[in-house]
Design a protein around this motif. Structure first.
Motif, PDB file in Angstrom:
ATOM      1  N   PHE A  67       1.031  -1.352  -0.042  1.00  0.00           N
ATOM      2  CA  PHE A  67       0.046   0.098   0.065  1.00  0.00           C
ATOM      3  C   PHE A  67       0.989   1.161   0.168  1.00  0.00           C
ATOM      4  CE2 PHE A  67      -3.290   3.077   1.426  1.00  0.00           C
ATOM      5  CZ  PHE A  67      -4.512   2.636   0.846  1.00  0.00           C
ATOM      6  N   PHE A  68       2.132   1.248   0.620  1.00  0.00           N
ATOM      7  CA  PHE A  68       3.091   2.104   0.489  1.00  0.00           C
ATOM      8  C   PHE A  68       3.224   2.850  -0.936  1.00  0.00           C
ATOM      9  CE2 PHE A  68       6.086   1.364   4.044  1.00  0.00           C
ATOM     10  CZ  PHE A  68       5.058   1.585   4.942  1.00  0.00           C
ATOM     11  N   TYR A  69       2.956   1.954  -1.944  1.00  0.00           N
ATOM     12  CA  TYR A  69       2.939   2.617  -3.312  1.00  0.00           C
ATOM     13  C   TYR A  69       1.846   3.366  -3.704  1.00  0.00           C
ATOM     14  CZ  TYR A  69       7.194   0.116  -4.489  1.00  0.00           C
ATOM     15  OH  TYR A  69       8.477  -0.257  -4.539  1.00  0.00           O
ATOM     16  N   VAL A  70       0.714   3.071  -3.107  1.00  0.00           N
ATOM     17  CA  VAL A  70      -0.372   4.000  -3.317  1.00  0.00           C
ATOM     18  C   VAL A  70      -0.222   5.333  -2.738  1.00  0.00           C
ATOM     19  CG1 VAL A  70      -3.055   4.181  -2.916  1.00  0.00           C
ATOM     20  CG2 VAL A  70      -2.213   2.094  -3.339  1.00  0.00           C
ATOM     21  N   ILE A  71       0.594   5.398  -1.492  1.00  0.00           N
ATOM     22  CA  ILE A  71       0.925   6.697  -0.937  1.00  0.00           C
ATOM     23  C   ILE A  71       1.991   7.351  -1.768  1.00  0.00           C
ATOM     24  CG2 ILE A  71       1.841   7.661   1.138  1.00  0.00           C
ATOM     25  CD1 ILE A  71       0.692   5.265   2.804  1.00  0.00           C
ATOM     26  N   LEU A  72       2.804   6.633  -2.249  1.00  0.00           N
ATOM     27  CA  LEU A  72       3.855   6.998  -2.917  1.00  0.00           C
ATOM     28  C   LEU A  72       3.250   7.666  -4.509  1.00  0.00           C
ATOM     29  CD1 LEU A  72       7.054   7.218  -2.520  1.00  0.00           C
ATOM     30  CD2 LEU A  72       7.288   4.931  -3.889  1.00  0.00           C
ATOM     31  N   ALA A  73       2.237   7.330  -4.652  1.00  0.00           N
ATOM     32  CA  ALA A  73       1.643   7.905  -6.248  1.00  0.00           C
ATOM     33  C   ALA A  73       1.481   9.381  -5.786  1.00  0.00           C
ATOM     34  CB  ALA A  73       0.187   7.047  -6.317  1.00  0.00           C
ATOM     35  N   ALA A  74       0.921   9.763  -4.600  1.00  0.00           N
ATOM     36  CA  ALA A  74       0.606  11.110  -4.357  1.00  0.00           C
ATOM     37  C   ALA A  74       2.135  11.999  -4.205  1.00  0.00           C
ATOM     38  CB  ALA A  74       0.001  11.282  -3.237  1.00  0.00           C
ATOM     39  N   TYR A  75       2.944  11.177  -3.775  1.00  0.00           N
ATOM     40  CA  TYR A  75       4.163  12.079  -3.665  1.00  0.00           C
ATOM     41  C   TYR A  75       5.096  12.159  -4.969  1.00  0.00           C
ATOM     42  CZ  TYR A  75       9.028  12.752  -2.293  1.00  0.00           C
ATOM     43  OH  TYR A  75      10.655  13.139  -2.172  1.00  0.00           O
ATOM     44  N   LEU A  76       4.871  11.119  -5.816  1.00  0.00           N
ATOM     45  CA  LEU A  76       5.554  11.069  -7.051  1.00  0.00           C
ATOM     46  C   LEU A  76       5.015  12.148  -8.064  1.00  0.00           C
ATOM     47  CD1 LEU A  76       7.049   7.357  -8.281  1.00  0.00           C
ATOM     48  CD2 LEU A  76       8.402   9.606  -7.011  1.00  0.00           C
ATOM     49  N   ALA A  77       3.659  12.216  -7.875  1.00  0.00           N
ATOM     50  CA  ALA A  77       2.999  13.090  -8.893  1.00  0.00           C
ATOM     51  C   ALA A  77       3.323  14.416  -8.632  1.00  0.00           C
ATOM     52  CB  ALA A  77       1.450  12.603  -8.932  1.00  0.00           C
ATOM     53  N   GLY A 112      -2.373  16.707 -17.796  1.00  0.00           N
ATOM     54  CA  GLY A 112      -2.704  15.649 -16.769  1.00  0.00           C
ATOM     55  C   GLY A 112      -1.872  14.228 -17.219  1.00  0.00           C
ATOM     56  N   LEU A 113      -2.234  13.925 -18.395  1.00  0.00           N
ATOM     57  CA  LEU A 113      -1.522  12.924 -19.076  1.00  0.00           C
ATOM     58  C   LEU A 113      -0.095  12.746 -18.963  1.00  0.00           C
ATOM     59  CD1 LEU A 113      -3.538  12.249 -22.373  1.00  0.00           C
ATOM     60  CD2 LEU A 113      -3.248  10.465 -20.768  1.00  0.00           C
ATOM     61  N   ALA A 114       0.515  14.113 -19.105  1.00  0.00           N
ATOM     62  CA  ALA A 114       1.937  14.015 -19.097  1.00  0.00           C
ATOM     63  C   ALA A 114       2.642  13.815 -17.550  1.00  0.00           C
ATOM     64  CB  ALA A 114       2.597  15.327 -19.609  1.00  0.00           C
ATOM     65  N   ALA A 115       1.695  14.297 -16.457  1.00  0.00           N
ATOM     66  CA  ALA A 115       1.899  14.198 -15.253  1.00  0.00           C
ATOM     67  C   ALA A 115       1.417  12.758 -14.689  1.00  0.00           C
ATOM     68  CB  ALA A 115       1.203  15.185 -14.292  1.00  0.00           C
ATOM     69  N   PHE A 116       0.569  11.990 -15.439  1.00  0.00           N
ATOM     70  CA  PHE A 116       0.336  10.732 -14.885  1.00  0.00           C
ATOM     71  C   PHE A 116       1.128   9.536 -15.360  1.00  0.00           C
ATOM     72  CE2 PHE A 116      -2.826   7.369 -15.560  1.00  0.00           C
ATOM     73  CZ  PHE A 116      -3.433   7.067 -14.487  1.00  0.00           C
ATOM     74  N   LEU A 117       1.408   9.699 -16.605  1.00  0.00           N
ATOM     75  CA  LEU A 117       2.002   8.229 -17.163  1.00  0.00           C
ATOM     76  C   LEU A 117       3.064   8.021 -16.771  1.00  0.00           C
ATOM     77  CD1 LEU A 117       0.463   8.556 -20.667  1.00  0.00           C
ATOM     78  CD2 LEU A 117      -0.308   7.134 -19.108  1.00  0.00           C
ATOM     79  N   PRO A 118       4.031   8.917 -16.677  1.00  0.00           N
ATOM     80  CA  PRO A 118       5.555   8.563 -16.244  1.00  0.00           C
ATOM     81  C   PRO A 118       5.621   8.064 -14.752  1.00  0.00           C
ATOM     82  CG  PRO A 118       5.708  10.931 -17.314  1.00  0.00           C
ATOM     83  CD  PRO A 118       4.139  10.506 -17.174  1.00  0.00           C
ATOM     84  N   PRO A 119       4.869   8.818 -13.839  1.00  0.00           N
ATOM     85  CA  PRO A 119       4.910   8.154 -12.336  1.00  0.00           C
ATOM     86  C   PRO A 119       4.076   6.726 -12.442  1.00  0.00           C
ATOM     87  CG  PRO A 119       4.110  10.480 -12.513  1.00  0.00           C
ATOM     88  CD  PRO A 119       4.188  10.083 -13.953  1.00  0.00           C
TER      89      PRO A 119
END
Lengths: 247, 312
Positions: A67-77, A112-119
């Motif tokens: 689940f850390f990866y779900v939290i990391l999603a917010a951080y990386l974006a 949005g796509l540019a910020a979504f796909l790489p993370p």
């Protein structure tokens, strides 16, 4: 709304991010570092005589760590998404972009796509490494490979993308309202709070994050939030204000 | 190409553009001349559909800027060189133009051809693969102009394209605008450079929140010089004028200023009255070296109108 326009904007942003070191480092290092560090913790804890991990504990810990990866999603974006609008404004490139025959929705979708796909790619790769390393580290104790399983697939393939999308969209909304990149990043990073709270609620047994129904309900709730945030992003994106009030 | 009627923009209590009316024909180079804060950029932004108007109306290529459904059509017709170049520093010159060409739906073959054509015209083709961030100010300005042209717009808005450039770069940009003028491009040029406006523009509008005058540079000069006011004739004699010479000028003598060998005389119609002045002086024994009509420059016109117009 023409997707071709959004694709062009997203492709341009990809090229721009490729040349920004902080973005590359955060995407290329953090998801993999987390996989390695958690594996090291499991291996270390498993070897200490005072705190040997029982198989039952491991089966609780592994989904929690995933689940850390779900939290990391917010951080990386945050570094990319918070830059989307305010970054262009600061670099004065927003006016010529807004003068092109593109709609607000096309610009926002492209950004949005540019910020979504790489993370997303980085998180999927990192979580894949995490699962492989965890399986290697816990196989002898559990007697089977814990990953992949249905719940982990649900977390990685559904929950992680909707959480990431929520973070990206919240950051885009923030980015089109603030006037400097740092303020955008600071406010945008707050999107980690609801996801961390969810994790906390799981740890406090307020919600069972190992339950498929619960996970599906969280995915559905976040998907609704994603839709609302997209329309909010469109509604709060005011060309005139961006051009005339920002300095 | 542009029709503006009583176009007005207010930001809260501040009126940035006040009831401006003008028209710009196809193939014309129209200059908006005015001090900082006169409303030039705001006008361009309204006409480019980047910001809304408060009142009045304007049409670009027949499309009403007040109708939001026209905005994409209008934006497709125009190219904009904003006051800040706003390039993507990480991208190469070619990538910058290619990106904008795609957003303007320029077909791939045409896009490639135009990028090469404009980069070559502006002397940047050899640098096409270099990151825009490595360019000098002048090169960036030229690249911004190429970006505005890549989709071959019918109308080009240029917002102070030579501001902050060194004299050589400014000249290159001006020469390029003159090239575009030869190609009959319609250009709307914002500037506070009088010399630039005079050399490039077919017609000039002097803006100081309100549009205080419109006309060709010559018309504006004539308006100040001959618009009911006196003009001046400068007579250079070989020797200082005698009292007899001054007396010979008759009623004109009251408006004569003498400075060494030079006489400056206020005349209502110098083209007609100069011969009378010359006759009188010669008959009184004067030897004339030269006679010149001192006409008002565009600078005189500009300063007079801007001061009279007030605002800012």
């Amino acid at each position: 709304m023409r997707l071709s326009k959004s694709r062009v904007i997203a492709a341009k942003d990809f090229k721009t991010y490729r040349k920004k070191r902080n973005v590359i480092y955060s995407l290329a290092v953090i998801p993999f570092l987390v996989a390695i560090l958690i594996t090291a913790v499991i291996l270390y804890a498993g070897r200490r005589s005072t705190s040997r991990l029982a198989p039952a504990e491991l089966t609780l810990l592994l989904p929690a760590f995933l689940f850390f990866y779900v939290i990391l999603a917010a951080y990386l974006a945050t570094p990319i998404a918070s830059y989307t609008i305010v970054g262009e404004k600061v670099e004065k490139s927003l006016e010529p972009l807004l003068a092109t025959p593109t709609t607000d929705g096309e610009i926002l979708l492209g950004k949005g796509l540019a910020a979504f796909l790489p993370p997303l790619a980085a998180l999927w790769a990192g979580s894949a490494l995490f699962m492989v390393l965890m399986d290697l580290a816990t196989r002898s104790k559990l007697g089977y490979y814990f990953f992949p399983n249905w719940d982990s697939a649900l977390v990685i393939l559904l929950l992680l993308p909707v959480a990431l999308l929520m973070s990206v969209e919240a950051n885009v909304v923030v980015s089109s309202r603030v006037t400097d990149v740092r303020a955008g990043q600071q406010l945008g990073s707050l999107t980690v709070i609801p996801l961390a709270a969810l994790y906390g609620a799981g740890e406090l047994n307020l919600i069972d994050l190992g339950d498929t129904t619960n996970l599906l309900a969280i995915v559905a709730a976040l998907a609704v939030v994603d839709v609302v945030l997209f329309f909010l992003a469109r509604a709060t994106f005011r060309r005139e204000e961006i051009l005339t009030k920002w300095r | 190409m542009i029709e503006a009627n009583d176009l007005t923009k207010r930001f809260g209590g501040l009126t940035a553009v006040d009831s401006v009316s003008f028209s710009v024909g196809a193939g014309e180079v129209f200059g908006f001349l005015g001090p900082n804060g006169a409303g030039k950029t705001t006008t361009v932004r309204m006409l480019s559909c980047l910001i809304s108007k408060t009142s009045g109306d304007a049409k670009i290529g027949g499309y009403d800027i007040g109708d939001e459904s026209n905005h994409l059509k209008i934006r497709k017709l125009i190219g904009l060189v904003p006051d800040n170049v706003g390039l993507y520093d990480e991208l190469s010159a070619y990538e910058n133009l290619d990106f904008y060409g795609k957003l303007y739906d320029c077909a791939p073959a045409k896009r490639k051809e135009n990028i090469e054509r404009f980069l070559t015209m502006l002397g940047l083709w050899e640098k096409r693969d270099a990151a825009a961030g490595t360019f000098s100010k002048g090169m960036k300005q030229k690249l911004a102009i190429a970006r505005a042209l890549v989709h071959e717009p019918e109308l080009l808005f240029m917002d102070e394209p030579t501001a902050n450039l060194d004299p050589e770069s400014a000249k290159t940009v001006r020469d390029f605008i003159l090239e575009l003028k030869k190609e009959k491009k319609t250009i709307f040029l914002n500037t506070h450079n009088l010399d630039e406006a005079q050399r490039i523009c077919d017609r000039i509008g002097i803006l100081n929140t309100k549009l205080v005058a419109t006309g060709t540079p010559q018309e504006l000069e004539r308006a100040l010089s001959g618009g009911g006011g006196a003009r001046q004739t400068v007579v250079l004699l070989q020797e200082p004028p005698t009292d007899a010479m001054l007396a010979a000028l008759g009623p004109l003598s009251s408006s004569v200023k003498q400075e060494g060998n030079r006489l400056t005389i206020d005349l209502k119609d110098p083209e007609r009255e100069n011969s009378l002045v010359v006759d009188a002086l010669v008959k009184a024994g004067g030897h004339i070296q030269s006679v010149t009509i001192a006409s008002a420059s565009l600078e005189d016109v500009y300063l007079k109108l801007v001061r009279e117009g007030g605002g800012g």
